[in-house]
Design a protein around this motif. Structure first.
Motif, mmCIF file in Angstrom:
data_model
loop_
_atom_site.group_PDB
_atom_site.id
_atom_site.type_symbol
_atom_site.label_atom_id
_atom_site.label_comp_id
_atom_site.label_asym_id
_atom_site.label_seq_id
_atom_site.Cartn_x
_atom_site.Cartn_y
_atom_site.Cartn_z
ATOM 1 N N SER A 1 0.687 -1.229 -0.126
ATOM 2 C CA SER A 1 -0.109 0.061 -0.150
ATOM 3 C C SER A 1 0.823 1.274 0.148
ATOM 4 O O SER A 1 1.639 1.655 0.786
ATOM 5 N N THR A 2 0.785 2.161 -1.065
ATOM 6 C CA THR A 2 1.193 3.294 -1.081
ATOM 7 C C THR A 2 0.602 4.516 0.026
ATOM 8 O O THR A 2 1.369 5.001 0.435
ATOM 9 N N VAL A 3 -0.723 4.109 0.139
ATOM 10 C CA VAL A 3 -1.383 5.110 1.040
ATOM 11 C C VAL A 3 -0.925 4.829 2.463
ATOM 12 O O VAL A 3 -0.436 5.658 3.162
ATOM 13 N N ALA A 4 -0.846 3.536 2.864
ATOM 14 C CA ALA A 4 -0.212 3.178 4.123
ATOM 15 C C ALA A 4 1.267 3.919 4.330
ATOM 16 O O ALA A 4 1.636 4.478 5.490
ATOM 17 N N ARG A 5 2.108 3.674 3.551
ATOM 18 C CA ARG A 5 3.554 4.343 3.473
ATOM 19 C C ARG A 5 3.464 5.817 3.543
ATOM 20 O O ARG A 5 4.150 6.473 4.298
ATOM 21 N N SER A 6 2.584 6.236 2.755
ATOM 22 C CA SER A 6 2.409 7.860 2.621
ATOM 23 C C SER A 6 2.065 8.384 4.020
ATOM 24 O O SER A 6 2.251 9.703 4.384
ATOM 25 N N ILE A 7 1.101 7.751 4.757
ATOM 26 C CA ILE A 7 0.819 8.153 6.171
ATOM 27 C C ILE A 7 1.603 7.624 7.189
ATOM 28 O O ILE A 7 1.377 7.819 8.519
ATOM 29 N N GLY A 8 2.771 6.985 6.853
ATOM 30 C CA GLY A 8 3.744 6.712 7.806
ATOM 31 C C GLY A 8 3.419 5.238 8.567
ATOM 32 O O GLY A 8 3.970 5.237 9.783
ATOM 33 N N ILE A 9 2.616 4.403 8.157
ATOM 34 C CA ILE A 9 2.108 3.422 8.712
ATOM 35 C C ILE A 9 3.054 1.921 7.918
ATOM 36 O O ILE A 9 2.589 1.903 6.789
ATOM 37 N N ALA A 10 4.025 1.181 8.412
ATOM 38 C CA ALA A 10 4.399 0.042 7.945
ATOM 39 C C ALA A 10 3.854 -1.315 8.120
ATOM 40 O O ALA A 10 4.370 -1.983 8.940
ATOM 41 N N ASN A 11 2.872 -1.396 7.533
ATOM 42 C CA ASN A 11 2.184 -2.726 7.396
ATOM 43 C C ASN A 11 2.953 -3.740 6.368
ATOM 44 O O ASN A 11 2.618 -4.763 6.384
ATOM 45 N N TYR A 12 3.707 -3.073 5.672
ATOM 46 C CA TYR A 12 4.600 -3.980 4.862
ATOM 47 C C TYR A 12 6.213 -3.814 5.208
ATOM 48 O O TYR A 12 6.793 -2.535 4.872
#
Length: 358
Positions: free
Chosen positions: A138-149
């Protein structure tokens, strides 16, 4: 300005768009590819998946049916005859949900999200609430600083092909094929389709490997002619966060995948619907975007807790999976318990009880 902008037109994003539209929210869905598009996935709709879709009044295409599931492990074969698993094709399934949503669609590659804006390569889109449903990486997750990946630390790798060959009404889940070929815990699958089968293999818990040859050889061994083999990371139930501010993460972007089986469609549909309901409640009942995330947290809490339990079980499987004596000792009992879970008769708490007594 849109009420809701959804990034990703897979099951989570399209379900969110469908529910948001029914609730009267002005909705935009953005994806870098125009549907229908292929997505590496087994395509199995477990009983709890199709029951959820039915309850939501969502139509979905079915291309095959499993009236029984054969699980191969430690040289043994276990056959389960419960409620059927329906087999879909992801291009058709995703597109069907998207069409039913009636949402406005834009093809664009999203680069980042900032406050009420989604920034794409082709334009900037404004929305009060943003739902990131853009998959494992997810680009969105990375963009908001959440490292699910975090690559192999949090994700498996899976490959699949649509193969031509004999028809069947049996799903095959074969742990031995992958363990024997790679030395790592994983499984190969055969899910029947009208003119052949969806065949694939995946591994987790270690360095990723290229399984294309394994998939091709496994298909040929069972009398199928493989097509193009595609691969993609698959979450192992790692949930670092569900969103930030006015941004919610749904489906695999949130890490909501069964770490033991790889089942993601159920959690995608459930979390997509929950995200839309949270957006509606925040905007129409409270009039403030900031309430969407805490509402969403409460709605998806049972799914998050269950996925975390699957991750615990995944680590157990990783520890004993290559020890055939242990699998033989536990296998038949675990398969019976899993049958109760996949049919929706029980949750993973039932599975963890015997594990915790070991």
């Amino acid at each position: 300005m849109f009420d809701v902008i959804i990034v990703g037109a897979g099951p989570a994003g399209s379900t969110a768009a469908l529910i948001a539209g029914r609730l009267g929210l002005k909705t935009l869905i953005i994806d870098r590819l125009s549907p229908p598009r292929e997505k590496p996935c087994g395509g199995g709709l477990t009983p709890r998946s199709w029951k959820l879709l039915n309850a939501l009044g969502v139509e979905y295409p079915v291309h095959g049916i499993c009236k029984e599931v054969e699980t191969r492990a430690a040289g043994y074969s276990y056959v389960l005859k419960k409620e059927p698993i329906y087999v879909t094709r992801r291009p058709d399934f995703d597109y069907s949900l998207l069409k039913q949503s009636g949402a406005e669609f834009v093809k664009d590659q999203v680069i980042s999200v900032r406050q009420n804006e989604v920034v794409g390569r082709a334009g900037v889109y404004q929305g009060r609430i943003i739902i990131g449903a853009d998959g494992a990486t997810s680009t969105v997750a990375r963009s908001i600083g959440i490292a699910n990946y975090r690559r192999e630390k949090t994700h498996a790798i899976a490959y699949m092909t649509i193969a031509k060959g004999p028809t069947s009404e049996t799903c095959v889940v074969d742990f031995d094929a992958v363990i024997d070929a790679t030395g790592n815990v994983g499984y190969a699958w055969i899910f029947p389709l009208a003119e052949g089968a969806n065949i694939g293999a995946g591994i987790g818990g270690g360095r990723w490997a290229d399984l294309r040859q394994l998939v091709e050889e496994y298909a040929a061994k069972h009398g199928y002619k493989p097509g193009k083999v595609m691969g993609h990371p698959l979450s192992l139930g790692y949930v670092a966060g569900l969103g930030r501010g006015n941004v919610l993460l749904a489906g695999e972007a949130a890490g909501l995948v069964d770490a033991t089986t790889g089942e993601g469609i159920y959690y995608a549909v459930a979390s997509g619907a929950a995200a839309a309901i949270a957006a509606y409640t925040a905007l129409r009942m409270w009039g403030r975007e900031k309430y969407a995330l805490p509402i969403y947290h409460e709605l998806v809490k049972p799914y998050v807790e269950e996925v975390k339990k699957t991750r615990t079980l995944y680590h157990l499987a990783k520890a004993i999976g290559t020890k055939k004596w242990a699998v033989k000792l536990l296998g038949r009992r675990l398969v019976r318990l899993y049958s109760a879970v996949y049919t929706g008769e029980a949750t993973y708490s039932l599975l963890l009880k015997p594990v915790q007594r070991l």
